[in-house]
Design a protein around this motif. Structure first.
Motif, PDB file in Angstrom:
ATOM      1  N   LYS A 171       0.836  -1.349  -0.116  1.00 17.96           N
ATOM      2  CA  LYS A 171       0.095  -0.117   0.186  1.00 17.96           C
ATOM      3  C   LYS A 171       0.851   1.240   0.033  1.00 17.96           C
ATOM      4  N   MET A 172       1.886   1.140   0.835  1.00 20.11           N
ATOM      5  CA  MET A 172       2.692   2.476   0.943  1.00 20.11           C
ATOM      6  C   MET A 172       3.684   2.568  -0.480  1.00 20.11           C
ATOM      7  N   VAL A 173       4.053   1.559  -1.019  1.00 15.68           N
ATOM      8  CA  VAL A 173       4.760   1.599  -2.656  1.00 15.68           C
ATOM      9  C   VAL A 173       3.723   2.003  -3.228  1.00 15.68           C
ATOM     10  N   SER A 174       2.607   1.743  -3.513  1.00 13.05           N
ATOM     11  CA  SER A 174       1.648   2.191  -4.464  1.00 13.05           C
ATOM     12  C   SER A 174       1.182   3.542  -4.043  1.00 13.05           C
ATOM     13  N   ALA A 175       1.378   4.090  -2.756  1.00 10.03           N
ATOM     14  CA  ALA A 175       1.205   5.346  -2.656  1.00 10.03           C
ATOM     15  C   ALA A 175       2.440   6.330  -2.786  1.00 10.03           C
ATOM     16  N   GLY A 176       3.650   5.832  -3.291  1.00 12.13           N
ATOM     17  CA  GLY A 176       4.606   6.613  -3.638  1.00 12.13           C
ATOM     18  C   GLY A 176       5.967   6.426  -2.778  1.00 12.13           C
ATOM     19  N   ALA A 177       5.832   5.517  -1.981  1.00 10.03           N
ATOM     20  CA  ALA A 177       7.014   5.390  -1.270  1.00 10.03           C
ATOM     21  C   ALA A 177       7.969   4.479  -1.802  1.00 10.03           C
ATOM     22  N   LYS A 178       9.301   5.132  -1.566  1.00  9.82           N
ATOM     23  CA  LYS A 178      10.593   4.295  -2.382  1.00  9.82           C
ATOM     24  C   LYS A 178      11.452   3.697  -1.155  1.00  9.82           C
ATOM     25  N   ILE A 179      11.219   4.278  -0.086  1.00 10.89           N
ATOM     26  CA  ILE A 179      12.110   3.664   1.030  1.00 10.89           C
ATOM     27  C   ILE A 179      11.415   3.175   2.115  1.00 10.89           C
ATOM     28  N   ILE A 180      11.664   1.839   2.681  1.00 13.75           N
ATOM     29  CA  ILE A 180      11.068   1.203   3.718  1.00 13.75           C
ATOM     30  C   ILE A 180      11.815   1.407   4.845  1.00 13.75           C
ATOM     31  N   HIS A 181      11.440   1.644   6.031  1.00 13.44           N
ATOM     32  CA  HIS A 181      12.076   1.817   7.448  1.00 13.44           C
ATOM     33  C   HIS A 181      11.604   0.668   8.177  1.00 13.44           C
ATOM     34  N   ILE A 182      12.879  -0.009   8.562  1.00 12.95           N
ATOM     35  CA  ILE A 182      12.486  -1.335   9.569  1.00 12.95           C
ATOM     36  C   ILE A 182      13.307  -1.264  10.435  1.00 12.95           C
ATOM     37  N   ASP A 183      12.326  -1.308  11.416  1.00 11.71           N
ATOM     38  CA  ASP A 183      12.859  -1.180  12.920  1.00 11.71           C
ATOM     39  C   ASP A 183      13.481  -2.648  13.561  1.00 11.71           C
ATOM     40  N   ILE A 184      14.494  -2.553  14.025  1.00  9.07           N
ATOM     41  CA  ILE A 184      15.272  -4.089  14.738  1.00  9.07           C
ATOM     42  C   ILE A 184      15.233  -3.612  16.179  1.00  9.07           C
ATOM     43  N   MET A 185      14.646  -4.441  17.039  1.00 10.15           N
ATOM     44  CA  MET A 185      14.688  -3.943  18.449  1.00 10.15           C
ATOM     45  C   MET A 185      14.913  -5.269  19.220  1.00 10.15           C
ATOM     46  N   ASP A 186      15.882  -5.103  20.262  1.00  4.27           N
ATOM     47  CA  ASP A 186      16.397  -6.329  20.887  1.00  4.27           C
ATOM     48  C   ASP A 186      16.084  -6.387  22.368  1.00  4.27           C
ATOM     49  N   ALA A 187      15.220  -5.615  22.677  1.00  3.20           N
ATOM     50  CA  ALA A 187      14.683  -5.904  24.429  1.00  3.20           C
ATOM     51  C   ALA A 187      15.821  -5.509  25.254  1.00  3.20           C
ATOM     52  N   HIS A 188      17.116  -4.953  24.899  1.00  2.00           N
ATOM     53  CA  HIS A 188      18.160  -4.501  25.517  1.00  2.00           C
ATOM     54  C   HIS A 188      18.260  -2.891  25.708  1.00  2.00           C
ATOM     55  N   LEU A 189      18.562  -2.529  24.153  1.00  2.00           N
ATOM     56  CA  LEU A 189      18.936  -1.090  23.979  1.00  2.00           C
ATOM     57  C   LEU A 189      17.756  -0.463  24.052  1.00  2.00           C
ATOM     58  N   VAL A 190      16.509  -1.018  23.764  1.00  2.00           N
ATOM     59  CA  VAL A 190      14.992  -0.452  23.793  1.00  2.00           C
ATOM     60  C   VAL A 190      14.172  -1.419  24.318  1.00  2.00           C
ATOM     61  N   PRO A 191      13.049  -1.129  25.073  1.00  2.00           N
ATOM     62  CA  PRO A 191      12.279  -2.027  25.850  1.00  2.00           C
ATOM     63  C   PRO A 191      11.376  -2.875  24.969  1.00  2.00           C
ATOM     64  N   ASN A 192      11.660  -3.491  23.645  1.00  5.02           N
ATOM     65  CA  ASN A 192      10.663  -3.896  22.844  1.00  5.02           C
ATOM     66  C   ASN A 192      11.678  -5.077  21.870  1.00  5.02           C
ATOM     67  N   LEU A 193      10.979  -5.940  21.435  1.00  2.00           N
ATOM     68  CA  LEU A 193      11.361  -6.749  20.448  1.00  2.00           C
ATOM     69  C   LEU A 193      10.780  -6.590  19.280  1.00  2.00           C
ATOM     70  N   SER A 194      11.512  -6.843  17.838  1.00  2.00           N
ATOM     71  CA  SER A 194      10.876  -6.855  16.755  1.00  2.00           C
ATOM     72  C   SER A 194      11.238  -7.987  15.730  1.00  2.00           C
ATOM     73  N   TYR A 195      12.060  -7.640  14.929  1.00  2.00           N
ATOM     74  CA  TYR A 195      12.377  -8.720  13.790  1.00  2.00           C
ATOM     75  C   TYR A 195      14.075  -8.704  13.856  1.00  2.00           C
ATOM     76  N   GLY A 196      14.137 -10.059  12.810  1.00  2.00           N
ATOM     77  CA  GLY A 196      15.586 -10.351  12.533  1.00  2.00           C
ATOM     78  C   GLY A 196      15.875 -10.222  11.118  1.00  2.00           C
ATOM     79  N   PRO A 197      17.001 -10.562  10.726  1.00  2.00           N
ATOM     80  CA  PRO A 197      17.629 -10.713   9.390  1.00  2.00           C
ATOM     81  C   PRO A 197      16.295 -11.313   8.138  1.00  2.00           C
ATOM     82  N   ALA A 198      15.510 -12.383   8.788  1.00  2.00           N
ATOM     83  CA  ALA A 198      14.766 -13.060   7.873  1.00  2.00           C
ATOM     84  C   ALA A 198      13.675 -11.884   7.196  1.00  2.00           C
TER      85      ALA A 198
END
Ligand code: DX5
Ligand code: ZN
Length: 212
Positions: free
Chosen positions: A22-49
Motif C-alpha cells: 500500500k505504501m509503495v503504491s502510494a509513492g514510497a521508495k524507502i522502507i524503514h525497518i525497526d530492529i529491536m533487541d529488548a536491551h537497548l530499547v524495551p521491545n522486540l521486533s524482527y531479525g534478518p529474515a
C-alpha cells in the motif's frame, strides 16, 4: 526534496506485505525497518529474515534498517546480506562504532548513526564524516504511536549548523501536521509509522510532504 520512509512497524503484523505494498503504491521508495533487541530499547521486533523477505518482495525499494540493538557488529553481515541498503546503529551502544561503520561500508551499504532523545548531538559530532545518514529519534525508541518531542527537532538544526549535509532523518511521532517543522529544522527524510499506515490517503501525505 524530502523523502518519506514508512516505518513498517506500524503495519498489521498479519499482513505486512500487503501494507508495505500500500505504501509503495502510494509513492514510497524507502522502507524503514525497526530492529529491536529488548536491551537497548524495551521491545522486540524482527531479525534478518524479515529484511530478506521484504528485499524479495520489494526489490526496487531502499531498505533503511534501524538497528535499535546492543552488539550490532554481530549482525551487520547478516542484515546486509539479507538486503539492507542502509544500516543505522545507535550512539548509546558500548562498542567500537567507527569499526562498525567500516564493516558496513566494506559490505557495500550506507552507514547511519542515531541518537535517543536524551543524547546530545555533541556525542555524534565525531562520526559525521563517516556516515551517510543521521537519524534523530523524536520519541523514546521502542514503540510506534507516541507523540513527537519538539525539543528533539533542535538537534536537526544543530547538525546542519555543524555542516552536516547528508541524509538527516527524524523518527517518532511525525505526522502531516508537524512534518513541516521538522523539515524547517533541516530534516530531508521523515520516518512515519502510525500517521501513514492509519491514513485513508497515504498517497496524499507522501506527495504533500515530499514537496515540502
Ligand atoms: C520507534 C521506531 C519508529 C516507529 C515510528 O522506536 O524507531 O520507527 O515505528 O512510528 P510512529 O511514526 O508511529 O512514531
Ligand atoms: Zn525507527
Amino acid at each position: 526534496m524530502v523523502n518519506i520512509a514508512p516505518s513498517m512497524l506500524a503495519a498489521d503484523p498479519l499482513n505486512i506485505g500487503r501494507d508495505i505494498q500500500k505504501m509503495v503504491s502510494a509513492g514510497a521508495k524507502i522502507i524503514h525497518i525497526d530492529i529491536m533487541d529488548a536491551h537497548l530499547v524495551p521491545n522486540l521486533s524482527y531479525g534478518p529474515a524479515m529484511v530478506k523477505a521484504i528485499r524479495k518482495g520489494f526489490p526496487s525499494c531502499i531498505l533503511d534498517v534501524h538497528l535499535m540493538m546492543d552488539n550490532p557488529a554481530k549482525y551487520v553481515n547478516a542484515f546486509i546480506t539479507s538486503g539492507a541498503d542502509e544500516l543505522t546503529i545507535h550512539a548509546e551502544i558500548e562498542e567500537d562504532i567507527p569499526s562498525i561503520f567500516k564493516e558496513i561500508h566494506s559490505l557495500g551499504a550506507k552507514a547511519g548513526i542515531s541518537i535517543k532523545p536524551g543524547t546530545n548531538v555533541s556525542e555524534i559530532e565525531k562520526y559525521i564524516e563517516y556516515v551517510e545518514l543521521i537519524l534523530i529519534m523524536s520519541v523514546e525508541p521502542g514503540f510506534g504511536g507516541q507523540k513527537m518531542m519538539p525539543d528533539c527537532l533542535l538537534k536537526l538544526s544543530e547538525l546542519r549548523d555543524m555542516g552536516y549535509n547528508g541524509t538527516l532523518s527524524v523518527d517518532g511521532g511525525i505526522n502531516a501536521e508537524n512534518a513541516k517543522l521538522a523539515v524547517q529544522h533541516g530534516a530531508n527524510r521523515l520516518v512515519m509509522g502510525t500517521a501513514l499506515f492509519n491514513s485513508q490517503d497515504p498517497a496524499k501525505i507522501i506527495a504533500d510532504l515530499s514537496a515540502l
